[in-house]
Design an enzyme around this catalytic site. Sequence first.
Site, short mmCIF file in Angstrom:
data_model
loop_
_atom_site.label_atom_id
_atom_site.label_comp_id
_atom_site.label_asym_id
_atom_site.label_seq_id
_atom_site.Cartn_x
_atom_site.Cartn_y
_atom_site.Cartn_z
N ASP A 23 0.77 -0.96 -0.32
CA ASP A 23 0.53 0.00 -0.02
C ASP A 23 0.52 1.03 0.46
O ASP A 23 0.64 2.57 0.83
CB ASP A 23 -0.64 0.01 1.48
CG ASP A 23 -1.52 -1.16 1.15
OD1 ASP A 23 -2.29 -1.49 0.30
OD2 ASP A 23 -2.04 -1.94 2.49
N LYS A 42 2.25 2.34 -5.00
CA LYS A 42 3.39 1.81 -6.57
C LYS A 42 2.29 2.38 -7.89
O LYS A 42 2.88 2.40 -8.45
CB LYS A 42 3.59 0.45 -6.33
CG LYS A 42 4.03 0.25 -4.84
CD LYS A 42 4.36 -1.41 -4.64
CE LYS A 42 3.01 -2.72 -4.84
NZ LYS A 42 3.15 -2.00 -3.25
N HIS A 58 -5.38 -1.41 -5.88
CA HIS A 58 -5.09 -0.36 -6.63
C HIS A 58 -6.07 0.19 -6.93
O HIS A 58 -7.08 0.18 -7.25
CB HIS A 58 -4.27 -0.61 -7.50
CG HIS A 58 -3.46 -1.53 -8.72
ND1 HIS A 58 -3.18 -2.65 -8.12
CD2 HIS A 58 -4.68 -1.28 -9.86
CE1 HIS A 58 -3.26 -3.03 -9.55
NE2 HIS A 58 -4.30 -2.65 -10.13
P1 IMP Z 1 -2.73 -12.59 2.04
O1 IMP Z 1 -1.80 -12.58 0.89
O2 IMP Z 1 -3.94 -12.43 1.90
O3 IMP Z 1 -2.50 -13.62 2.43
O4 IMP Z 1 -2.41 -11.99 3.49
C1 IMP Z 1 -0.89 -12.31 4.06
C2 IMP Z 1 -0.60 -10.87 5.11
O5 IMP Z 1 0.06 -9.71 3.67
C3 IMP Z 1 -1.92 -10.42 5.69
O6 IMP Z 1 -1.14 -9.20 6.60
C4 IMP Z 1 -2.61 -9.09 4.65
O7 IMP Z 1 -2.74 -8.00 5.13
C5 IMP Z 1 -0.32 -9.00 3.22
N1 IMP Z 1 -1.52 -8.07 2.67
C6 IMP Z 1 -1.81 -8.79 1.45
N2 IMP Z 1 -1.44 -8.53 0.19
C7 IMP Z 1 -1.52 -6.86 0.48
C8 IMP Z 1 -1.41 -5.89 -0.38
O8 IMP Z 1 -1.18 -5.88 -1.14
N3 IMP Z 1 -1.17 -4.35 0.63
C9 IMP Z 1 -1.16 -4.55 2.39
N4 IMP Z 1 -0.71 -6.12 2.70
C10 IMP Z 1 -0.78 -7.27 1.31
#
Ligand code: IMP
Length: 415
Positions: free
Chosen positions: A21, A24, A49
């Site tokens: 976040d 980008k 995004h």
């Molecule tokens: P997952 O990728 O859904 O398995 O989540 C694993 C961790 O990565 C969690 O803390 C999510 O909040 C974080 N996360 C996954 N994708 C993003 C993103 O695009 N931006 C910010 N955090 C992310």
Amino acid sequence: MDSLLQQLGHVSAVIGAQWGDEGKGKAIDILSGHFDVIARACGGANAGHTIVVGGKKHVFHLLPAGSLHEGKTVILGSGMVIHLPTLLEEIALLRKNDIDIIPRLLLSDEAHIVFDYQKEVDAVMEERRSQKSGGKIGTTKRGIGPAYMEKAARTGMRLGDLHRFFRDGGDLRSELAWRNGFVGALFSVSLNVEQEARNLEDAYEILKDCIRPLPSLLDVMEGRRILIEGAQASLLDIDHGTYPYVTSSATTVAGALQGLGLAPRLLSSCIGVAKAYCTRVGSGTFLTEAKGDADNRLRERGGEYGATTGRPRRCGWLYIPDLVFSARLNGFTNWNITKLDVLDEEDIIPVGMGEENGKVRYEELPGWKKSTVGITSFDKLPENAQHFLQFIETKTGVPVSLIGTGPGREQMIIK
Ligand code: IMP
């Protein structure tokens, strides 16, 4: 801009330096016009995004932020895990606004498919984690972990498999029935076989000509200018991030190159993107997390709510050792520091410098107490804002080349 483009060269990557976040999308948007191919390499619909289409804001999860640029080839690479109904929704939304991305969309046949049942498995695993010390990861529940688990277990289904079922007469339903037994035994989750089959059929109908073997994607990329759009960010990397509070893919530039099948020596530059402060969604360490007033101030000024889940983001201050670590992991050639204006009203700006006796040691930089919104030249920034950016350069050894001064496309300093 010309001298920055010259520095960036033919193959450039934009990679998050914190926990995602960082914003980008804006650098991608500005740079996309100068590249031929915009490529996403890893991750899935956990990314989010905001893109303005037809005058309205929409959140995209799979198509890269650079997709709207007419005439650019868009690649979703082998390292991705793709929930096909979500991809179809994004394509349909563009079509409603007279943008037909299909003729310029290429999908690696090695990318994995995310099934609906994997989202359920994601939720079941989170629930189970909440029963142990350390608790939940706070995933986006988009099925990312389970899809990569199956990839590693070699039970995953790849986009290229769809040819086998829908072109070559393979038996999809018996494959899904087998899958049902497999996940049922492991996670007590059952597949809606008919719904999963329909999802795949609908997607194949629309995407069959977009699905290509990797060698043909490499042919497309050969000799062209490629902008690699990183997803998530370095501190969420499965190997080098704050494990286990990470995502399930390799989020560094090395992961992006692997995810696209590009040889590392082709990379000419790598832009690290960091907010002027720091945020995190989900659980896990965050040494410089702000408390009380400051946390709320940053969240409200920065609009810090998750694009994918709507969750309030945890807010805090820069931590220089993390920036240095990300810069080393990725070999950043330039910084894009985003959302500088969010700090405009701070009296002092604490910056974490390291840990001593279990406590973060801060250096307090003077705030500038003036609006920087919309400033487009470095020299016009208040002196203390210039000093803040120079401090980041000095401490990380990476030049700051792009500085965000507001949400608008034009609210950016290119140094
Ligand atoms: P997952 O990728 O859904 O398995 O989540 C694993 C961790 O990565 C969690 O803390 C999510 O909040 C974080 N996360 C996954 N994708 C993003 C993103 O695009 N931006 C910010 N955090 C992310």
